[in-house]
Enzyme design. Structure first.
Site: not given
Length: 262
Positions: A112, A220, A222
């Site tokens: 990001c 994203h 994660e």
């Protein structure tokens, strides 16, 4: 062998009139659970960080997302209030870490804000408020929803055949959770575009001349790294690269040095 260690640059944030060094838990959890590494937070400082001393002590670099944006002055543009919020301490910390990690062949995953920092660090530019551009979708995070809904996997990106990321999660269409107001405008000369959204927005890059894993994604991975297969594979590949680097560093330090007789 102990778990290898990665560095994560912090955000310089203020809560209740007190300044803090902070990293969102979702990045640390993904590093520990999916990449299977130990994470250390690097303070965001305008000056005073010894970049090489930090990198001497770690085996990888994870550059996380953030609510702040890279300051436009770093890519040759004037800053507007609408381009913020900014975090110049984070800029001053992350960009040098990125450059030196690449120079030293230290594995890196940038997410990001991280992919935007990677692009700026290597000479690229960013576009602000991309949803206002003709033909570009609204990639911003939805409002007034819980975080699981906010980070839900609902967008397609297209991974290029033969790219670094294709070797990890496969080429073609992949569903991701991409949330951002800014995006790469001019791609840095040392970066290769690895994936794009349906509207052409750059969603992933790799460093062309890198001697180690050096990838940036706009989405994203994660957030769902423990349950979503592409997200888990991306973190696992990063973790494998970190372990390889740590092993090579250990082997190098253990190699006896031979001195010529005087």
């Amino acid at each position: 062998m102990p778990r290898p260690i990665i560095a994560i640059p912090a955000d310089f944030r203020e809560f209740d009139s007190v300044t803090w060094q902070a990293v969102q838990q979702q990045y640390i959890r993904a590093a520990v659970k999916a990449a299977e590494v130990t994470a250390l937070i690097v303070p965001a400082l305008e000056d005073g960080n010894d970049i090489d001393a930090i990198l001497d002590r770690v085996d990888g670099l994870l550059v996380s997302g953030s609510a702040s944006n890279v300051h436009p002055s770093l890519y040759g543009k004037e800053a507007r209030e609408s381009d913020g919020p900014f975090d110049t301490a984070r800029d001053a910390t992350a960009l040098p870490l990125i450059r030196r990690a690449i120079d030293r062949a230290i594995p890196m995953l940038a997410i990001c804000r991280g992919i935007q920092e990677l692009n700026v660090a290597l000479g690229g530019t960013l576009a602000s408020e991309i949803h206002e551009q003709p033909g570009t979708w609204d990639h911003r995070r939805p409002q007034n929803v819980d975080r699981d809904t906010m980070y839900s996997i609902r967008q397609s990106v297209f991974v290029k055949e033969g790219s670094c990321i294709a070797g990890v999660i496969g080429p073609g269409e992949v569903r991701v959770n991409s949330l951002h107001r800014q995006a790469i405008a001019e791609t840095a000369p040392r970066l290769q575009v690895e994936a794009v959204a349906e509207d052409g927005t750059i969603e992933a890059v790799s460093v062309i001349d890198a001697k180690a894993f050096a990838v940036g994604v706009q989405w994203h991975p994660e957030y769902w790294a423990e349950t979503d297969s592409p997200s888990r594979k991306l973190f696992a590949a990063f973790g494998d690269a970190v372990r390889d680097y740590a092993a090579s560093k250990e082997q190098h330090s253990a190699t006896p040095r031979h001195h010529e007789a005087v």
